[in-house]
Design a protein around this motif. Structure first.
Motif, PDB file in Angstrom:
ATOM      1  N   LEU A 521      45.708  44.989  51.826  1.00 40.35           N
ATOM      2  CA  LEU A 521      46.812  44.600  50.949  1.00 40.35           C
ATOM      3  C   LEU A 521      48.147  45.060  51.520  1.00 40.35           C
ATOM      4  CD1 LEU A 521      47.776  43.387  48.256  1.00 40.35           C
ATOM      5  CD2 LEU A 521      47.384  45.633  47.209  1.00 40.35           C
ATOM      6  N   GLU A 546      39.103  42.187  47.723  1.00 41.15           N
ATOM      7  CA  GLU A 546      40.110  42.613  46.752  1.00 41.15           C
ATOM      8  C   GLU A 546      40.946  41.418  46.322  1.00 41.15           C
ATOM      9  OE1 GLU A 546      42.426  45.673  48.560  1.00 41.15           O
ATOM     10  OE2 GLU A 546      40.723  47.015  48.867  1.00 41.15           O
ATOM     11  N   ASN A 548      44.548  40.781  44.083  1.00 42.15           N
ATOM     12  CA  ASN A 548      45.698  41.339  43.375  1.00 42.15           C
ATOM     13  C   ASN A 548      46.665  40.218  43.030  1.00 42.15           C
ATOM     14  OD1 ASN A 548      45.741  44.590  43.626  1.00 42.15           O
ATOM     15  ND2 ASN A 548      44.755  43.694  45.416  1.00 42.15           N
ATOM     16  N   PRO A 555      45.830  44.728  40.274  1.00 42.00           N
ATOM     17  CA  PRO A 555      44.451  44.457  40.709  1.00 42.00           C
ATOM     18  C   PRO A 555      43.681  43.686  39.656  1.00 42.00           C
ATOM     19  CG  PRO A 555      44.661  46.721  39.969  1.00 42.00           C
ATOM     20  CD  PRO A 555      46.050  46.139  39.936  1.00 42.00           C
ATOM     21  N   ASP A 556      42.748  42.867  40.098  1.00 45.45           N
ATOM     22  CA  ASP A 556      41.849  42.140  39.205  1.00 45.45           C
ATOM     23  C   ASP A 556      40.578  42.977  39.055  1.00 45.45           C
ATOM     24  OD1 ASP A 556      39.930  40.427  38.043  1.00 45.45           O
ATOM     25  OD2 ASP A 556      41.025  38.669  38.753  1.00 45.45           O
ATOM     26  N   SER A 557      40.509  43.764  37.992  1.00 46.22           N
ATOM     27  CA  SER A 557      39.364  44.659  37.817  1.00 46.22           C
ATOM     28  C   SER A 557      38.090  43.878  37.514  1.00 46.22           C
ATOM     29  CB  SER A 557      39.636  45.671  36.704  1.00 46.22           C
ATOM     30  OG  SER A 557      39.862  45.015  35.479  1.00 46.22           O
ATOM     31  N   THR A 560      36.587  43.336  40.809  1.00 46.35           N
ATOM     32  CA  THR A 560      36.027  44.609  41.280  1.00 46.35           C
ATOM     33  C   THR A 560      34.674  44.876  40.634  1.00 46.35           C
ATOM     34  OG1 THR A 560      38.238  45.524  41.638  1.00 46.35           O
ATOM     35  CG2 THR A 560      36.427  47.091  41.408  1.00 46.35           C
TER      36      THR A 560
END
Length: 730
Positions: A521, A546, A548, A555-557, A560
Motif C-alpha cells: 500500500l 489487501e 483499502n 481498510p476493508d475488514s 481481511t
C-alpha cells in the motif's frame, strides 16, 4: 449561503442500526429474552421522534430479518413503517433462525455487505450512521469507513464494566468468556470508540466511570442525552381507572395482596441481580411484614424450554423463594404484555409501594423513568445511570447491588415514611416532565448533530467529485469501475496518463477508479503521487491480499476476515524455510497475508512440489510465481482477480461493469471471466494466449494510452453504452 439554509434545502437522512433482539414498532416483546429489553424501546422511539423533526427527512432503523416459527412472523417482514418518514428495515444475514447476540459476531460482515446493497438500490447515502450496542457498532464502523459518513454510537451497555461486575459477583472469568464472548466485544468497543465522531451517553457517570475503563475513550467526543419516555403510556394512578385483570394476576400469588408492593420489572438476566433482591427480601423479616415482592421477569410457558441463562436465573429464584419460605409473599407471574407494564407501575403506586432496580450495572435505567412517570418512587443500584435520575427527579434511594442488606435497608426506608413517599411521587412526575421527554431528547440530539455536521464540512459536498480531497466514497453509487495495474499499465506514458485522468474526472460519480498491484500500500501510494495520479477510490495491493479505500486508505475488514480462512502465516514460513532456492525478501515487502520470496534462478522446485510439501504439513496457500524471480505466498482466497470479484459482490456491481487493464501474467486472472479486459500494447509475451478471447481487447497504445483506447472500444460511459447502465442498476 448559511448552514441553516443548506439544511433546510437538504434535510437529513439518518441510518440507525440495532442488530440483536426482536425489533418491531408495536407490541414490543420486552423481557422475552436477554436481548429484547430497553434498547429496543429506545431505538424505535428515537427513530419515530427524530422523523418528526423539521430538519430530518428520513430515518431508517436497520436490524436483522428473522424467519423462525418460534417467533412472530412480524420479524420476517422486510420493511415496517413506524411513522411518517420512519421505518424498520430488516436485512437477512446469517442463519434464518433467531440467534442470541453472542452468536451473531461471525455473521456481521455479511450484514455490512447487505447494507451496501440496500444503499445502492435506493441510490442515496445517509448523512449520519447511528449505531446501538457493540455488534451494531462494528457494522456501522465498517460502513462509516467504507462510505466516509460520520458514525454516532450509543453503547447501551459495555463489556468492561459488565465483566468487572460479574467477576465481583463471584463468576469465574472463563465461564464469563464462554457465555458472553466479552473479549471480542471489548475489542470492538475499543475500535468503535477510536473511530466514532460522537458517543451518546445517558449519564455523566457513564462517561467517567464506564467509558473511562477504555483505552480509546475521549470525553470530548461524548455527549449526555438522557433517553425520553412516552408520557402518553406512563401516567399516575389517579388519571386512569384500575385494570382488575392485572391486579388479579398478582393477587393469586399472595396471602395478603393488599399490602404495599415492591415491584421489579426486568429480563431474567444475571446482570439484573434478581437473586440479590430475593436474598435481601428473604433475610429481612421486617421487610416481608411491610410489603409483598412482585417480580415480573419476562414471559415463560415452561422454564425448562428457556435458554440456559434464563432457565438458571428463574430456577435459582424459585429455589431461593423456597429456601427462605417466601410462598404467599412473592409473586412471579408467568406472562405479561407490553401494554400491561404501565398498569403494573400504577398498581404498585396505588398500594403505596416502591419500584426496585437492583442491577449489577445499569447504564441508564429506563424502567426508573417509567416508574417516576407513574408516580412510583424507587430504590435502585448505585452503579451507573440511576445516580443522574435520582439527582434530576429526587424520588428515591440508591443502594450497593452487591450488598443485600443495603438493598433491604433502602427498601424499608422508602416504605416507612408516608409523607416522604408522597413527596417522592410528586418529585418524580415533575422531574420526568422536565428532563426525560422525547421532544427534549431529540432537541438535544439534533443540537449535537448540527455541531457534528458543521465540523464535518465535507458532508455538504453533494457532488462526489473525483478529487484527492473528496471525503465520502462514491462506491455505493458508481455504475462502472475501471481497475488497472500500476507498473507498465497505468504509468509509463505521461501524455496517455494525463488523458486518462481527465477522462476519470469527467466521469466522476458514475465511474469508480481502482488499482490492483503487487506493490504494498505505501509503495503504491508513493508511486501514484510521483506520477500525479489522484488517489483511487479502491486500492487492491500486495497481490490482492489487501483492499483499502481512498482518500483515507480505509481498510476493508470484510476482505481481511474473508481471506483469513485456513491462513497460518508462521507455519508457512517454517515449512518453506528449508527450501534453499527461496529467500525471504526484506521486511517491508512482507504483509500479514503475504509472504514474498526471492527465487534463485534454476534452483526452485516445481510449484507442484511446493504445494505437495505444504499439504504434507496440512497447510493451505496460493503460490504466485512471477518474472522467474519472485514467489508470493497468499491465502487461498486472496488474489487480484478474487479481490475484484469480491468488490463486485460487496458493492452490488455486475462484473461486466468492471473494465480491467493489465500488462503481464500477474494480471491474467483478473482479465479473464466476465470482466471487460484490456491488454495494453506493451504487454508481456505471456498474455498473448488471451488474444481472441471474448471480452479481452488488445490495445495498440502503450500504458495509459492503451487504457484510454480500451475505454473507447467498450464505450465505457453512460451515453455510449446504456446496456451497461441497465445491468448496473439491475
Amino acid at each position: 449561503m448559511t448552514n441553516s439554509a443548506i439544511r433546510s434545502k437538504s434535510p437529513l437522512y439518518i441510518l440507525m442500526i440495532s442488530v440483536h433482539g426482536l425489533v418491531r414498532g408495536k407490541d414490543m416483546e420486552l423481557g422475552r429474552d436477554a436481548d429484547t429489553g430497553g434498547q429496543i424501546t429506545y431505538v424505535v422511539e428515537l427513530a419515530r421522534t427524530l422523523s418528526r423533526h423539521r430538519e430530518v427527512e428520513q430515518v431508517d432503523l436497520l436490524t436483522r430479518q428473522i424467519e423462525d416459527p418460534a417467533v412472530s412472523p412480524d420479524y420476517a417482514q422486510a420493511e415496517e413503517e413506524i411513522g411518517s418518514g420512519a421505518r424498520i428495515l430488516r436485512l437477512p444475514f446469517g442463519p434464518r433462525r433467531y440467534l442470541r447476540k453472542e452468536l451473531l459476531w461471525p455473521h456481521l460482515d455479511q450484514m455490512v455487505d447487505r447494507c451496501l446493497h440496500l444503499l445502492r438500490q435506493q441510490g442515496r447515502l445517509p448523512d449520519l450512521i447511528h449505531t446501538h450496542y457493540a455488534d451494531a457498532g462494528y457494522v456501522g464502523q465498517q460502513l462509516s469507513l467504507l462510505l466516509g459518513i460520520p458514525q454516532i454510537h450509543t453503547g447501551h451497555s459495555l463489556g468492561r464494566p459488565k465483566r468487572a461486575q460479574l467477576l465481583a459477583s463471584g463468576r469465574k472469568e472463563q465461564a464469563i468468556e464462554r457465555q458472553f464472548n466479552l473479549a471480542r466485544r471489548i475489542a470492538v468497543e475499543e475500535e468503535v470508540l477510536a473511530h466514532a465522531a460522537l458517543v451518546v451517553t445517558s449519564t455523566r457517570q457513564e462517561i467517567e466511570d464506564q467509558y473511562g475503563m477504555y483505552q480509546n475513550h475521549d470525553p470530548r467526543r461524548c455527549v449526555v442525552i438522557p433517553p425520553g419516555i412516552d408520557t402518553s403510556r406512563f401516567s399516575p394512578s389517579g388519571r386512569l381507572p384500575p385494570d382488575p385483570h392485572i391486579a388479579d394476576r398478582i393477587k393469586r400469588f399472595l396471602t395478603h395482596p393488599e399490602k404495599p408492593m415492591i415491584l421489579a420489572i426486568c429480563r431474567p438476566d444475571t446482570r439484573k441481580n434478581l437473586q440479590g433482591l430475593v436474598t435481601a427480601y428473604g433475610t429481612h423479616p421486617q421487610l416481608q411484614q411491610m410489603a409483598n415482592l412482585v417480580i415480573v421477569a419476562g414471559n415463560r410457558d415452561d422454564i425448562r424450554t428457556l435458554d440456559d441463562a434464563q432457565r438458571k436465573v428463574l430456577g435459582d429464584l424459585l429455589f431461593d423463594i423456597d429456601r427462605y419460605d417466601l410462598w404467599g409473599k412473592v409473586a412471579i407471574p408467568r406472562h405479561h404484555a407490553p401494554a400491561d407494564v404501565p398498569e403494573l407501575y400504577r398498581l404498585a403506586a396505588r398500594r403505596r409501594g416502591v419500584f426496585v432496580n437492583p442491577a449489577l450495572t445499569e447504564p441508564f435505567g429506563l424502567t426508573l423513568i417509567e416508574a417516576a412517570a407513574s408516580g412510583l418512587p424507587f430504590v435502585a443500584t448505585e452503579d451507573g445511570g440511576p445516580r443522574d435520575i435520582v439527582a434530576n427527579c429526587r424520588n428515591g434511594l440508591l443502594a450497593n447491588p452487591l450488598d443485600p442488606d443495603a438493598i433491604a435497608v433502602a427498601l424499608e426506608q422508602a416504605l416507612a415514611n408516608k409523607e416522604q413517599w408522597r413527596q417522592w411521587a410528586r418529585n418524580g412526575l415533575l422531574g420526568v416532565k422536565r428532563h426525560y421527554s422525547w421532544d427534549a431528547h431529540v432537541a438535544k440530539y439534533m443540537q449535537a448533530v448540527r455541531h457534528l455536521l458543521r465540523r464535518d464540512r465535507k458532508r455538504l459536498r453533494r457532488q462526489l467529485a473525483f478529487t484527492q480531497h473528496a471525503d465520502k466514497s462514491p462506491m455505493p453509487l458508481v455504475r462502472r469501475m475501471l481497475v488497472c495495474d500500476i507498473d507498465n499499465t497505468l504509468i509509463g506514458d505521461r501524455e496517455g496518463l494525463k488523458e486518462l485522468v481527465s477522462w476519470l474526472r469527467q466521469h466522476a460519480g458514475s465511474v469508480g477508479f481502482g488499482i490492483a498491484t503487487g506493490r504494498t500500500l505505501d509503495s503504491a501510494v508513493k508511486v501514484l503521487k510521483q506520477w500525479r495520479v489522484p488517489l483511487p477510490n479502491v486500492l487492491i495491493t500486495s497481490v490482492g491480499s489487501e483492499i483499502n479505500y481512498g482518500p483515507k486508505l480505509r481498510p476493508d475488514s470484510g476482505w481481511t476476515n474473508h481471506i483469513r480462512h485456513l491462513w497460518r502465516r508462521d507455519a508457512l514460513v517454517n515449512a518453506l524455510a528449508d527450501i534453499p532456492a527461496l529467500e525471504l525478501q526484506a521486511q517491508e515487502n512482507q504483509r500479514e497475508f503475504k509472504l514474498s520470496y526471492n527465487v534463485k534462478p534454476g534452483m526452485m522446485p516445481p510449484l507442484k512440489e511446493i504445494y505437495r510439501r505444504l499439504h504434507q504439513h496440512h497447510l493451505h496457500a496460493k503460490l504466485i510465481y512471477s518474472h522467474a524471480a519472485f514467489l508470493d505466498v497468499l491465502p487461498v482466497r486472496a488474489s487480484k482477480g478474487l479481490a475484484i470479484r469480491y468488490l463486485a459482490y460487496k458493492w452490488a456491481l455486475p462484473l461486466r461493469c468492471f473494465l480491467v487493464a493489465g500488462d503481464s501474467g500477474n494480471d491474467e486472472e483478473m482479465l479473464v471471466g466476465d470482466t471487460l479486459g484490456v491488454v495494453v500494447g506493451n504487454h508481456s509475451p505471456e498474455l498473448a494466449i488471451l488474444r481472441g478471447q471474448e471480452q479481452i481487447y488488445f490495445a495498440r497504445g502503450h500504458c495509459a494510452s492503451g487504457i484510454v483506447e480500451g475505454l473507447k472500444h467498450y464505450g465505457f460511459d453512460h451515453e455510449a453504452n446504456p446496456q451497461l447502465e441497465k445491468e448496473a442498476l439491475a
